[in-house]
Design a protein around this motif. Sequence first.
Motif, PDB file in Angstrom:
ATOM      1  N   LYS A  32      29.725  54.467  58.380  1.00 49.12           N
ATOM      2  CA  LYS A  32      29.113  54.646  58.218  1.00 49.12           C
ATOM      3  C   LYS A  32      27.159  53.821  58.137  1.00 49.12           C
ATOM      4  N   LEU A  33      26.704  54.373  59.134  1.00 51.34           N
ATOM      5  CA  LEU A  33      25.168  53.716  59.295  1.00 51.34           C
ATOM      6  C   LEU A  33      24.487  54.663  58.756  1.00 51.34           C
ATOM      7  N   GLY A  34      23.434  55.364  57.918  1.00 47.84           N
ATOM      8  CA  GLY A  34      22.607  55.947  58.369  1.00 47.84           C
ATOM      9  C   GLY A  34      23.846  57.500  58.372  1.00 47.84           C
ATOM     10  N   THR A  35      23.260  58.180  59.068  1.00 49.66           N
ATOM     11  CA  THR A  35      24.116  59.347  59.047  1.00 49.66           C
ATOM     12  C   THR A  35      25.367  59.564  59.974  1.00 49.66           C
ATOM     13  N   SER A  36      25.759  58.664  60.863  1.00 47.39           N
ATOM     14  CA  SER A  36      26.639  58.367  61.746  1.00 47.39           C
ATOM     15  C   SER A  36      27.766  58.000  61.058  1.00 47.39           C
ATOM     16  N   TRP A  37      28.460  57.871  61.575  1.00 46.68           N
ATOM     17  CA  TRP A  37      30.120  58.295  61.111  1.00 46.68           C
ATOM     18  C   TRP A  37      30.468  57.314  62.612  1.00 46.68           C
ATOM     19  N   LYS A  38      31.374  55.823  62.440  1.00 45.69           N
ATOM     20  CA  LYS A  38      32.007  55.183  63.682  1.00 45.69           C
ATOM     21  C   LYS A  38      33.502  54.753  62.835  1.00 45.69           C
ATOM     22  N   ARG A  39      34.144  55.113  63.719  1.00 42.58           N
ATOM     23  CA  ARG A  39      35.623  53.900  62.975  1.00 42.58           C
ATOM     24  C   ARG A  39      35.453  52.712  63.516  1.00 42.58           C
ATOM     25  N   VAL A  40      36.604  52.067  63.209  1.00 43.95           N
ATOM     26  CA  VAL A  40      36.096  50.722  63.356  1.00 43.95           C
ATOM     27  C   VAL A  40      37.008  50.453  64.350  1.00 43.95           C
ATOM     28  N   LYS A  41      36.833  49.563  65.281  1.00 46.32           N
ATOM     29  CA  LYS A  41      38.172  49.303  66.245  1.00 46.32           C
ATOM     30  C   LYS A  41      39.022  48.776  65.707  1.00 46.32           C
ATOM     31  N   ASN A  42      40.292  48.584  66.228  1.00 38.86           N
ATOM     32  CA  ASN A  42      40.909  48.154  66.221  1.00 38.86           C
ATOM     33  C   ASN A  42      41.656  48.080  64.503  1.00 38.86           C
ATOM     34  N   THR A  43      41.334  49.051  63.746  1.00 33.58           N
ATOM     35  CA  THR A  43      41.926  49.870  62.405  1.00 33.58           C
ATOM     36  C   THR A  43      42.838  50.845  62.376  1.00 33.58           C
ATOM     37  N   ALA A  44      43.323  50.837  63.531  1.00 32.42           N
ATOM     38  CA  ALA A  44      44.228  52.140  63.426  1.00 32.42           C
ATOM     39  C   ALA A  44      45.542  52.227  62.289  1.00 32.42           C
ATOM     40  N   GLY A  45      45.361  52.975  61.032  1.00 29.47           N
ATOM     41  CA  GLY A  45      46.896  52.721  60.589  1.00 29.47           C
ATOM     42  C   GLY A  45      46.930  51.777  59.925  1.00 29.47           C
ATOM     43  N   LYS A  46      46.386  50.892  59.736  1.00 26.60           N
ATOM     44  CA  LYS A  46      46.342  49.151  59.147  1.00 26.60           C
ATOM     45  C   LYS A  46      45.600  48.839  57.284  1.00 26.60           C
ATOM     46  N   TYR A  47      45.017  49.943  57.227  1.00 25.24           N
ATOM     47  CA  TYR A  47      44.125  50.102  55.481  1.00 25.24           C
ATOM     48  C   TYR A  47      44.603  50.858  54.445  1.00 25.24           C
ATOM     49  N   LYS A  48      45.072  49.950  53.800  1.00 30.23           N
ATOM     50  CA  LYS A  48      44.667  51.268  52.860  1.00 30.23           C
ATOM     51  C   LYS A  48      43.928  51.540  51.286  1.00 30.23           C
ATOM     52  N   SER A  49      43.727  50.439  51.678  1.00 38.81           N
ATOM     53  CA  SER A  49      42.362  49.443  49.807  1.00 38.81           C
ATOM     54  C   SER A  49      41.507  48.346  50.430  1.00 38.81           C
ATOM     55  N   ILE A  50      40.115  48.858  50.037  1.00 36.99           N
ATOM     56  CA  ILE A  50      39.038  48.118  49.970  1.00 36.99           C
ATOM     57  C   ILE A  50      38.400  47.821  49.270  1.00 36.99           C
ATOM     58  N   ALA A  51      37.359  46.805  48.737  1.00 40.11           N
ATOM     59  CA  ALA A  51      35.731  46.146  48.506  1.00 40.11           C
ATOM     60  C   ALA A  51      35.293  45.052  48.768  1.00 40.11           C
ATOM     61  N   PHE A  52      33.968  45.007  48.385  1.00 38.99           N
ATOM     62  CA  PHE A  52      33.393  44.426  48.760  1.00 38.99           C
ATOM     63  C   PHE A  52      32.409  43.199  47.567  1.00 38.99           C
ATOM     64  N   TYR A  53      32.584  42.169  47.828  1.00 43.32           N
ATOM     65  CA  TYR A  53      31.546  41.137  47.196  1.00 43.32           C
ATOM     66  C   TYR A  53      30.201  41.249  47.697  1.00 43.32           C
ATOM     67  N   SER A  54      29.064  40.415  47.049  1.00 46.89           N
ATOM     68  CA  SER A  54      28.649  40.609  47.217  1.00 46.89           C
ATOM     69  C   SER A  54      26.921  39.991  48.217  1.00 46.89           C
ATOM     70  N   SER A  55      28.499  38.899  47.994  1.00 46.69           N
ATOM     71  CA  SER A  55      27.987  37.768  49.724  1.00 46.69           C
ATOM     72  C   SER A  55      28.482  38.141  50.784  1.00 46.69           C
ATOM     73  N   GLY A  56      28.532  39.903  51.114  1.00 43.05           N
ATOM     74  CA  GLY A  56      29.187  40.592  51.488  1.00 43.05           C
ATOM     75  C   GLY A  56      30.695  40.324  52.799  1.00 43.05           C
ATOM     76  N   GLU A  57      31.312  39.826  51.815  1.00 42.77           N
ATOM     77  CA  GLU A  57      32.710  39.594  52.037  1.00 42.77           C
ATOM     78  C   GLU A  57      33.374  41.193  51.851  1.00 42.77           C
ATOM     79  N   LEU A  58      33.753  41.453  53.503  1.00 37.99           N
ATOM     80  CA  LEU A  58      34.671  42.472  52.622  1.00 37.99           C
ATOM     81  C   LEU A  58      35.918  42.163  52.530  1.00 37.99           C
ATOM     82  N   LEU A  59      36.919  42.981  51.622  1.00 40.96           N
ATOM     83  CA  LEU A  59      38.334  42.598  51.499  1.00 40.96           C
ATOM     84  C   LEU A  59      38.664  43.962  51.665  1.00 40.96           C
ATOM     85  N   ALA A  60      40.332  43.313  51.549  1.00 37.16           N
ATOM     86  CA  ALA A  60      41.085  44.750  52.353  1.00 37.16           C
ATOM     87  C   ALA A  60      43.172  44.360  52.118  1.00 37.16           C
TER      88      ALA A  60
END
Length: 119
Positions: A32-60
Amino acid sequence: NSLPDRVDLKDVAVGPSDVLYAIDRPGNLWAKLGTSWKRVKNTAGKYKSIAFYSSGELLAITTDNKLKQKSTADVKSEWAEDINVPFKLISISIQGNKIIGVTSSREVVYKNHKHSWVR
C-alpha cells in the motif's frame, strides 16, 4: 488491483517510507502506497509471514517454509533464499537487530542479523 474490502489478512509489516505490506490468506503479497493497494507481481500464493529490518530488507517466509529476503531500496531486486536456516520457519518478526522465528515444530528461534540461528 485494489485490496478487496473483506480480504482475510494473515500478516502485515510496515516498510521504509511507511509502505504497508500485507499477506492475504491465499498467500499473495500486497503493498500500500498512500491510499492505493497493489498486489506485488509474481507473489501469488507464495508467502505466509513478513517482517522488515530498519535497513530496508524485506524478509518473508514462503508457503514451503523457506526464508527469503529482498532489498526494498532496489525495486527490481530478486528474492534471495537464505540457505543457512537449519529448520522450517512458519513465522518471523524483528526485535531490534534480531530475527525471531517460530519453527514448524513450534520452537522459538532467533538470530542476530549476520550471525547463526539459536534455539
